[in-house]
Design an enzyme around this catalytic site. Structure first.
Site, PDB file in Angstrom:
ATOM      1  N   LYS A   1     -12.453  30.181  33.859  1.00  0.00           N
ATOM      2  CA  LYS A   1     -11.181  29.469  33.885  1.00  0.00           C
ATOM      3  C   LYS A   1     -11.020  28.560  32.674  1.00  0.00           C
ATOM      4  O   LYS A   1      -9.917  28.354  32.177  1.00  0.00           O
ATOM      5  CB  LYS A   1     -11.086  28.637  35.170  1.00  0.00           C
TER       6      LYS A   1
ATOM      7  N   LEU B   1     -27.046  27.242  25.261  1.00  0.00           N
ATOM      8  CA  LEU B   1     -27.871  27.416  26.448  1.00  0.00           C
ATOM      9  C   LEU B   1     -28.873  28.549  26.301  1.00  0.00           C
ATOM     10  O   LEU B   1     -28.682  29.463  25.500  1.00  0.00           O
ATOM     11  CB  LEU B   1     -26.980  27.721  27.663  1.00  0.00           C
ATOM     12  N   ASP B   2     -29.930  28.483  27.100  1.00  0.00           N
ATOM     13  CA  ASP B   2     -30.841  29.609  27.216  1.00  0.00           C
ATOM     14  C   ASP B   2     -30.083  30.836  27.716  1.00  0.00           C
ATOM     15  O   ASP B   2     -29.128  30.713  28.495  1.00  0.00           O
ATOM     16  CB  ASP B   2     -31.951  29.282  28.221  1.00  0.00           C
ATOM     17  N   TYR B   3     -30.524  32.002  27.286  1.00  0.00           N
ATOM     18  CA  TYR B   3     -29.964  33.263  27.765  1.00  0.00           C
ATOM     19  C   TYR B   3     -30.871  33.812  28.864  1.00  0.00           C
ATOM     20  O   TYR B   3     -32.069  33.999  28.650  1.00  0.00           O
ATOM     21  CB  TYR B   3     -29.850  34.255  26.613  1.00  0.00           C
ATOM     22  N   ALA B   4     -30.312  34.034  30.044  1.00  0.00           N
ATOM     23  CA  ALA B   4     -31.066  34.585  31.175  1.00  0.00           C
ATOM     24  C   ALA B   4     -30.647  36.034  31.384  1.00  0.00           C
ATOM     25  O   ALA B   4     -29.633  36.314  32.025  1.00  0.00           O
ATOM     26  CB  ALA B   4     -30.813  33.760  32.432  1.00  0.00           C
TER      27      ALA B   4
ATOM     28  N   ASP C   1     -25.247  21.110  44.734  1.00  0.00           N
ATOM     29  CA  ASP C   1     -24.469  22.354  44.807  1.00  0.00           C
ATOM     30  C   ASP C   1     -25.372  23.577  44.651  1.00  0.00           C
ATOM     31  O   ASP C   1     -25.070  24.498  43.902  1.00  0.00           O
ATOM     32  CB  ASP C   1     -23.371  22.357  43.739  1.00  0.00           C
TER      33      ASP C   1
END
Length: 408
Positions: free
Chosen positions: A150, A217-220, A263
């Site tokens: 979004k 960010l880290d890539y998962a 969450d």
């Protein structure tokens, strides 16, 4: 409204790892029943910051705007009013309309060189105290899109100097400001950038220009755990126990840093290249040295009794969510899910749920010790790690290429 499949590392419209399948439904909830829940102070809808929202969505609860207790975020400059550049609500690639006057920051000034076990590369970041890496878009080679959300998009990227593979989240300031969630982004950056744990997705830093905010960010590569749960319908004891153990270890670390996640759910968990679980979304988390809060947030099916009843809460809300998650792993749906949100609230308040016959007695024992109405009666995280069901079933895979124990 349908359930969210928020994807940090796999788009809903680009089939990266495996086909998207439709998951369990969730009852739309615009706000909690007035007879049971303390009404929020503001009318701001609780929007997700990270991940796509153009897929079936588990509806977030409307919430007050939390403020970091005794903590002034260092990311206050993220959403300064744009002085130049054309803002648009239409998602664009990060290479479009590059702004030469980008402002770059690092939220991790004292980081040492980070080696990625996923890619075998090293992302060069400042080691010296006080030295900040000034990131900009030209530092990265942009690859294929991983997700569309979004507020922007997620791209596979590679840092030019080190060849380190990572995920670059591109968020549009105009959309964040329109939704009134700037505070949520600042809090997420402030908290996640200071966490270092193998089961928490690493946030290396951020930078921004007139129109966009970029999160490094880290890539998962394993993708979203929720999709894996959809694919398998439910997990067996071995796989469920392994994930619960890894999550309990990550939460124990967070709580030691006075961070409450608030969450925990499958959509907010990713899988690394070795199948390890990683907490990936800290949009509703809070650094609370006072340890007592009243903000209503999170997802309906995972809300604990103290939050829906408007009572004070602390880090023990994460223990409740851990119990709900364990049940959903084993059964394929949350324990309190019903046809109406009013009935779901009632069942949560009464802690009223049933186990299917195939759930083992040891697993029932763990879930029942976490889903206690009184937060002080919930099994602490150390007790979770020492529980017989966890010890018996949470064996790590021996080889990288081997599937997780009990994978279906």
């Amino acid at each position: 409204m349908e359930r969210a499949v928020k994807e940090n590392h796999k788009p809903s419209n680009v089939k990266v790892f495996h086909p998207m399948t439709e998951g369990p439904k969730r009852i739309p909830v615009s706000q909690p029943p007035s007879t049971q829940v303390r009404p929020p102070v503001t009318g701001v809808s609780a929007q997700r910051i990270l991940g796509p929202s153009n897929v079936p969505q588990r509806v977030m609860m409307q919430a007050q705007k939390p403020v970091l207790s005794n903590q002034k975020p260092t990311a206050q400059g993220l959403l300064r009013p744009a002085t130049h550049g054309h803002q648009t609500s239409k998602p664009q690639g990060p290479n479009e309309n590059r702004n030469p006057q980008q402002t770059s920051h690092s939220s991790t000034p004292n980081m040492e060189k980070k080696g990625s076990t996923d890619q075998g590369k090293t992302l060069a970041v400042p080691k010296e105290e006080g030295k900040k890496k000034q990131w900009c878009l030209e530092d990265f080679e942009i690859g294929r899109p991983l997700g569309k959300g979004k507020f922007g998009n997620v791209y596979l990227a590679r840092e030019r100097e080190s060849k380190f593979i990572l995920a670059l989240k591109v968020l549009f300031k105009s959309q964040l400001e329109k939704a009134g969630v700037e505070h949520q982004l600042r809090r997420e950056v402030e908290i996640q950038s200071h966490l270092r744990h193998p089961n928490i997705l690493r946030l290396y830093g951020y930078f921004h220009d007139a129109c966009r905010v970029y999160l490094i960010l880290d890539y998962a590569p394993g993708g979203e755990l929720f999709r894996e749960l959809q694919k398998c319908t439910r997990f067996d004891d071995q796989r469920s126990a392994l994930y619960i153990k890894q999550l309990a270890e990550a939460l124990l670390y967070c709580h030691s840093k006075k961070v409450i996640h608030r969450d925990i759910k499958p959509e907010n968990l990713l899988l690394g290249s070795n199948g390890e679980l990683k907490i990936a979304d800290f949009g509703w988390s809070v650094h609370a040295p006072s340890s007592r809060r009243t903000t209503l947030c999170g997802t309906l099916d995972y809300l604990p009794p103290e939050m829906i009843e408007g009572r004070m809460h602390d880090e023990k809300v994460d223990l409740w969510s851990l119990g709900v998650l364990c049940y959903e792993f084993l059964v394929g749906k949350p324990p309190f899910e019903t046809d109406t949100h009013q009935e779901t609230y009632r069942r949560i308040s009464k802690v009223e749920f049933q186990y299917p016959p195939y759930v083992s007695e040891e697993a029932k024992d763990l879930v029942s010790k976490l889903l206690k109405h009184n937060p002080n009666h919930r099994l602490p995280l150390k007790g979770v790690l020492e529980h017989p069901w966890i010890v018996k079933n949470s064996q790590q895979p021996k080889k990288k290429d081997e599937p997780l124990a009990g994978a279906q």
